[in-house]
Design an enzyme around this catalytic site. Structure first.
Site, PDB file in Angstrom:
ATOM      1  N   HIS A 176       0.831  -1.214   0.000  1.00  0.00           N
ATOM      2  CA  HIS A 176       0.000   0.000   0.000  1.00  0.00           C
ATOM      3  C   HIS A 176       0.868   1.268   0.000  1.00  0.00           C
ATOM      4  O   HIS A 176       0.533   2.256   0.650  1.00  0.00           O
ATOM      5  CB  HIS A 176      -0.934   0.033   1.206  1.00  0.00           C
ATOM      6  CG  HIS A 176      -1.954  -1.065   1.228  1.00  0.00           C
ATOM      7  ND1 HIS A 176      -3.258  -0.891   0.814  1.00  0.00           N
ATOM      8  CD2 HIS A 176      -1.864  -2.359   1.611  1.00  0.00           C
ATOM      9  CE1 HIS A 176      -3.929  -2.021   0.953  1.00  0.00           C
ATOM     10  NE2 HIS A 176      -3.103  -2.938   1.428  1.00  0.00           N
ATOM     11  N   ASN A 249     -10.244  -2.648   2.769  1.00  0.00           N
ATOM     12  CA  ASN A 249      -9.982  -2.627   1.330  1.00  0.00           C
ATOM     13  C   ASN A 249     -11.284  -2.349   0.589  1.00  0.00           C
ATOM     14  O   ASN A 249     -12.365  -2.347   1.185  1.00  0.00           O
ATOM     15  CB  ASN A 249      -9.428  -3.981   0.870  1.00  0.00           C
ATOM     16  CG  ASN A 249      -7.920  -4.109   1.085  1.00  0.00           C
ATOM     17  OD1 ASN A 249      -7.243  -3.141   1.404  1.00  0.00           O
ATOM     18  ND2 ASN A 249      -7.410  -5.311   0.913  1.00  0.00           N
TER      19      ASN A 249
HETATM   20  C1  HEM Z   1      -7.723  -8.399   4.913  1.00  0.00           C
HETATM   21  C2  HEM Z   1      -6.490  -8.241   4.702  1.00  0.00           C
HETATM   22  C3  HEM Z   1      -5.798  -6.909   4.662  1.00  0.00           C
HETATM   23  C4  HEM Z   1      -6.271  -5.666   4.413  1.00  0.00           C
HETATM   24  C5  HEM Z   1      -7.685  -5.267   4.107  1.00  0.00           C
HETATM   25  C6  HEM Z   1      -5.172  -4.741   4.519  1.00  0.00           C
HETATM   26  C7  HEM Z   1      -5.269  -3.382   4.343  1.00  0.00           C
HETATM   27  C8  HEM Z   1      -4.226  -2.512   4.424  1.00  0.00           C
HETATM   28  C9  HEM Z   1      -4.281  -1.116   4.140  1.00  0.00           C
HETATM   29  C10 HEM Z   1      -5.523  -0.346   3.755  1.00  0.00           C
HETATM   30  C11 HEM Z   1      -3.043  -0.609   4.284  1.00  0.00           C
HETATM   31  C12 HEM Z   1      -2.635   0.829   4.025  1.00  0.00           C
HETATM   32  C13 HEM Z   1      -2.717   1.635   5.250  1.00  0.00           C
HETATM   33  C14 HEM Z   1      -2.395   3.060   4.913  1.00  0.00           C
HETATM   34  O1  HEM Z   1      -3.126   3.651   4.103  1.00  0.00           O
HETATM   35  O2  HEM Z   1      -1.425   3.592   5.460  1.00  0.00           O
HETATM   36  C15 HEM Z   1      -2.203  -1.678   4.666  1.00  0.00           C
HETATM   37  C16 HEM Z   1      -0.879  -1.552   4.918  1.00  0.00           C
HETATM   38  C17 HEM Z   1      -0.151  -2.555   5.438  1.00  0.00           C
HETATM   39  N1  HEM Z   1      -0.581  -3.845   5.666  1.00  0.00           N
HETATM   40 FE1  HEM Z   1      -2.334  -4.612   5.327  1.00  0.00          FE
HETATM   41  N2  HEM Z   1      -4.059  -5.443   4.849  1.00  0.00           N
HETATM   42  C18 HEM Z   1      -4.418  -6.763   4.947  1.00  0.00           C
HETATM   43  C19 HEM Z   1      -3.641  -7.800   5.311  1.00  0.00           C
HETATM   44  C20 HEM Z   1      -2.447  -7.625   5.869  1.00  0.00           C
HETATM   45  C21 HEM Z   1      -1.710  -8.642   6.522  1.00  0.00           C
HETATM   46  C22 HEM Z   1      -2.185 -10.069   6.724  1.00  0.00           C
HETATM   47  C23 HEM Z   1      -0.562  -8.092   6.937  1.00  0.00           C
HETATM   48  C24 HEM Z   1       0.556  -8.708   7.685  1.00  0.00           C
HETATM   49  C25 HEM Z   1       0.442  -9.786   8.414  1.00  0.00           C
HETATM   50  C26 HEM Z   1      -0.567  -6.694   6.507  1.00  0.00           C
HETATM   51  C27 HEM Z   1       0.446  -5.796   6.688  1.00  0.00           C
HETATM   52  C28 HEM Z   1       0.452  -4.513   6.258  1.00  0.00           C
HETATM   53  C29 HEM Z   1       1.569  -3.627   6.394  1.00  0.00           C
HETATM   54  C30 HEM Z   1       2.914  -3.966   6.997  1.00  0.00           C
HETATM   55  C31 HEM Z   1       1.187  -2.394   5.876  1.00  0.00           C
HETATM   56  C32 HEM Z   1       2.021  -1.119   5.793  1.00  0.00           C
HETATM   57  C33 HEM Z   1       1.654  -0.279   6.996  1.00  0.00           C
HETATM   58  C34 HEM Z   1       2.451   1.012   7.081  1.00  0.00           C
HETATM   59  O3  HEM Z   1       3.632   1.022   6.729  1.00  0.00           O
HETATM   60  O4  HEM Z   1       1.881   2.012   7.516  1.00  0.00           O
HETATM   61  N3  HEM Z   1      -1.735  -6.449   5.882  1.00  0.00           N
HETATM   62  N4  HEM Z   1      -2.933  -2.837   4.750  1.00  0.00           N
END
Ligand code: HEM
Length: 812
Positions: A176, A249
């Site tokens: 993202h 999402n």
């Molecule tokens: C249903 C599954 C998931 C959804 C809907 C989702 C959604 C999101 C969203 C919307 C962001 C962006 C946040 C922003 O705008 O700053 C994000 C970032 C991120 N997601 Fe997910 N994610 C999912 C699954 C996962 C999983 C399973 C992991 C790890 C185990 C993960 C790890 C991360 C990480 C590390 C970031 C970057 C955060 C940052 O640097 O600020 N995500 N995710």
């Protein structure tokens, strides 16, 4: 000889002196309590500290820390009322103020959470300075020994400027990375206290500030907006009981079921490690190799291959919390919920050819659209709703609500609307706000709680963990955009870039030196986890395995595909065809088609044909064959067409194609009519700038066919005027402009002789007036009647696309 014992009167008279001296030491004190009445501040502080501490002879809440029942209702921590603020201050000198120091900390206040204007900077009328506030006399030249001589190390102005510049970048988000954000508010429709005690839902009309970041998943920070991808829809609610992040999402399911597989998924979809290609695209070997070995991804693949993955605008896509969450009311009763954001403008998407072309002409397409909508007052608006169900109901469902690859069909559990969100302010600074905002699924407030979804559990850990390195340490919650509006008081301290200056010397709890503060909030005010119990079965020991229902990988993929309109089904098949045609290893294609056969034979056949496969592979073996019968065989709510929106045209873009000699009366009338609807109507010429119209007046083209090609617009108007039409027909851009509008099924209106342009463009249709009634989105007006046809044109725009014109392969 033993020392003589001093007479009592002597001891008493000396006590003040001893106390005075001792109170000026930081390493020891008199053995006896000092007089509380002293006029000496140090003595008074020591005395009052003694009284404060003595008033808490033991920790009265200790006994309540034990046992299950106490755990359900933690008591508030013990506190002592302060006689004065003297004992809890850091220093006796705190009242010595200056322009820099300001005043003594206001009682019970964390000034770090004040509204963002405390950190906004406006430089109007100000001279340029260094970071130390020294005015810079010359910002053009470095310091040299003579005008042609060597630059000097002493030049602190140059070194500060360059050093800061050298460190301007921070790591981009692991996923993202590409995103855009806006501020706004959430407004509660009616109190939802039957469901939850969460702050935003407490009373009708209650307003909670929000910051929302939309994003693509796979591409890097500078990648295109219109990649085929899921979109992040992350909302930070600044509630008066703490920050709540709903990190969702624009699709309600996910590829995988367990966080253990997230790094594998992301490694597979990101550019391949050897050559770092392709950027922001899933159409490559490693992605399809992985997902075709992970059949639980089939349902999400349907969504990602659908037009949902190429939204027209962030304002026209749904958002989903994805996982099952809990809501908890004041009585402690909890229910399961699924969160849904529904755009008031309806769900609208691009078509693939359009998305590809836009990515070249305007990689910032969605960022620009969001920005421009807000600047023009066409504020994106969404309704928040929840599907509510009990644990008992969940147990009866044919699918497992802890499985993030499954939806709860709306026909099974309808959505209950809770309120609306309006995005009405662009950030002042992209980096400070959009880049530094830090979301985390674990940020919830009293009234909300989690389910045991194993993907969600991994997320709780992952976000803060990555932000510690992305934002340079553990204090990123103090970055203004991340700070809550609710008070923050705890005993966490120090770390890189600490902003807060806590008053006093206590940074632990329990304490008596600060009267017990900040005290444990207890059940009445604080967050208490739902005491969800896990039934005592033999298989409930520690184990790495999935629940049985997770093994049904295809039923809901079939449900999604079967619920789409024929046009949407066609687009899904084409997307699979395109993506798999980019795969270089035929066996991966075969395996994917074999997987699709388990979801839809019709889809698999169409994809296989599109890939030139002469024989169909055997369907992949299923993890289980005996799956529970689904409650719902078709869910109309899953089609984009199900939510056409409120009919508003605000934020759409129309091109009015002009050239010298154009009939400008109509052009201006059309533009005015469209602007009145909030539509951005641009006058597009062979070049930008002034031109003479048919009536001899001047008209200013604010865009050219070169800088704003046709696929960037939602609809097209071709104005009349013989000379203009002759000029346009000599320009190759005109044909491309019209053909793209036609191919992408967008409304086209032509007035008078402008129909010749349509003919010249080679459209497989003759523009006669009867078309206006045909629902084709093609509006034909006779010369001088363009104004009358505007209503029909806008009605065609309300339909967004006219897919009756679509052909595969395209004729143009
Ligand atoms: C249903 C599954 C998931 C959804 C809907 C989702 C959604 C999101 C969203 C919307 C962001 C962006 C946040 C922003 O705008 O700053 C994000 C970032 C991120 N997601 Fe997910 N994610 C999912 C699954 C996962 C999983 C399973 C992991 C790890 C185990 C993960 C790890 C991360 C990480 C590390 C970031 C970057 C955060 C940052 O640097 O600020 N995500 N995710």
């Amino acid at each position: 000889m033993p020392k003589p014992i001093k007479p009592a009167s002597n001891l008493q008279s000396n006590k003040n002196g001893v106390a005075k001296a001792a109170a000026r030491n930081t390493d020891s004190a008199p053995s006896q309590p000092v007089p509380a009445t002293s006029s000496d501040a140090a003595v008074a502080k020591a005395a009052q500290t003694g009284i404060l501490v003595a008033s808490m002879p033991f920790n009265p809440t200790k006994a309540g820390e034990h046992g299950f029942v106490n755990g359900l209702a933690p008591q508030a921590g013990a506190t002592v009322a302060l006689a004065s603020r003297l004992p809890t201050g850091s220093t006796l000198s705190e009242e010595n103020s200056s322009e820099k120091l300001g005043a003594v900390a206001a009682e019970g206040v964390n000034a770090g959470i004040e509204p963002l204007d405390r950190v906004r900077v406006d430089s109007a009328g100000q001279a340029l300075t260094t970071n130390q506030g020294v005015k810079v006399a010359d910002n053009q030249n470095s310091l040299k020994y003579g005008v042609r001589g060597p630059a000097l190390l002493e030049d602190f102005i140059l070194r500060e400027k360059i050093t800061h510049f050298d460190h301007e970048r921070i790591p981009e988000r692991i996923v993202h990375a590409r995103g855009s954000a806006a501020h706004g508010f959430f407004e509660c429709y009616d109190a939802a206290t039957d469901l939850t005690k969460a702050a935003p839902f407490k009373e009708a009309g209650k307003i909670t500030p929000v910051f929302v970041r939309f994003s693509t998943v796979a591409g890097e920070r500078g990648s295109k907006d219109t990649a085929r991808d899921a979109r992040g829809f992350a909302v930070k609610f600044y509630t008066d009981e703490g920050n709540w992040d709903l990190v969702g999402n624009n699709m309600p399911v996910f590829f995988i079921q367990d966080a253990m597989k997230f790094p594998d998924l992301v490694h597979a979809v990101k550019p391949e490690p050897h050559n770092q290609m392709p950027q922001a695209a899933s159409a490559h070997d490693t992605f399809w190799d992985f997902v075709s070995l992970m059949p639980e991804s089939t349902h999400m693949l349907m969504w990602v291959m659908s037009d949902r993955a190429i939204p027209r605008s962030y304002a026209t896509m749904q958002g989903f919390g994805v996982h099952t969450f809990r809501m908890v009311n004041g009585a402690g009763t909890s229910v399961f919920v699924k969160f849904h954001w529904t755009p008031m403008a309806g769900t609208h998407s691009l078509v693939w050819d359009e998305a590809v072309k836009i990515s070249g002409a305007d990689p910032d397409y969605h960022r620009r659209d969001l920005w421009e909508r807000i600047e023009s007052g066409a504020y994106p608006e969404y309704e928040l709703g929840v599907q509510v169900f009990t644990e008992e109901q969940a147990e009866q469902f044919s699918f497992d609500v802890l499985d993030a690859t499954k939806i709860v069909p709306e026909e099974l559990v309808p959505i209950r609307p809770l309120g609306r969100m309006v995005l009405n302010r662009n950030p002042d600074n992209f980096f400070a706000e959009t880049e530094q905002v830090a979301f985390c699924t674990a940020h919830i407030v009293p009234g909300l709680d989690f389910s045991n979804d194993p993907l969600l559990a991994g997320r709780h850990h992952s976000y803060v963990d990555t932000q510690i390195s992305r934002l340079g340490g553990p204090n990123f919650h103090e970055i203004p955009i991340n700070a809550p509006v609710a008070q923050v008081h705890n005993n966490q301290r120090d770390g890189m870039h600490r902003q807060a200056i806590p008053r006093g010397r206590v940074s632990y709890e329990p304490n008596s030196l600060a009267g017990g503060c900040p005290f444990q909030a207890g059940v009445a005010q604080g967050f208490v986890s739902v005491a969800a119990s896990i039934s005592a079965k033999e298989e409930q020991g520690k184990v790495r395995a999935k629940p049985e229902k997770f093994a049904d990988h295809y039923t809901q993929a079939t449900l999604f595909f079967e619920s789409q309109s024929p046009v949407e089904q066609g687009h899904i098949a084409n997307a699979f065809r395109f993506e798999l045609s980019k795969v270089t290893v035929p066996a991966i294609r075969q395996r994917t088609v074999a997987m699709l056969r388990n979801a839809s034979e019709a889809l698999a056949t169409k994809v296989a044909k599109g890939l030139g496969m002469t024989t169909m592979p055997e369907p992949l073996p299923k993890a289980i064959t005996d799956v529970a019968a689904p409650e719902v065989m078709k869910s109309p709510a899953l089609s984009l067409l199900h939510r056409p929106g409120d009919g508003s045209l605000a934020g759409r873009k129309v091109a009015i194609l002009v050239a010298p000699g154009v009939e400008a009366d109509f052009v201006l009338k059309a533009q005015t009519a469209l602007l009145a609807q909030g539509v951005v109507a641009r006058i597009v010429g062979p070049h930008i700038g002034l031109m003479t119209t048919l009536s001899g007046d001047e008209l200013d083209a604010d865009a050219s066919m070169e800088n704003s090609p046709g696929f960037l617009f939602d609809a097209l108007i071709l104005a009349d005027g013989a000379e203009a039409i002759a000029a346009l027909s000599q320009d190759g851009h005109t044909g491309e402009f019209i053909r793209d509008q036609f191919r992408h099924c967008k409304p086209i209106m032509c007035v008078g002789d402008a129909r010749h342009l349509v003919r010249k463009a080679g459209l497989p249709i003759s523009m006669d007036k009867s078309l206006a009634q045909g629902g084709t989105g093609l509006i034909v007006a006779e010369a001088g009647e363009g104004g009358d046809a505007m209503d029909a044109f806008m009605a065609a725009m309300r339909k967004h696309r006219h897919f009756g014109r679509e052909m595969d392969p395209p004729l143009l």
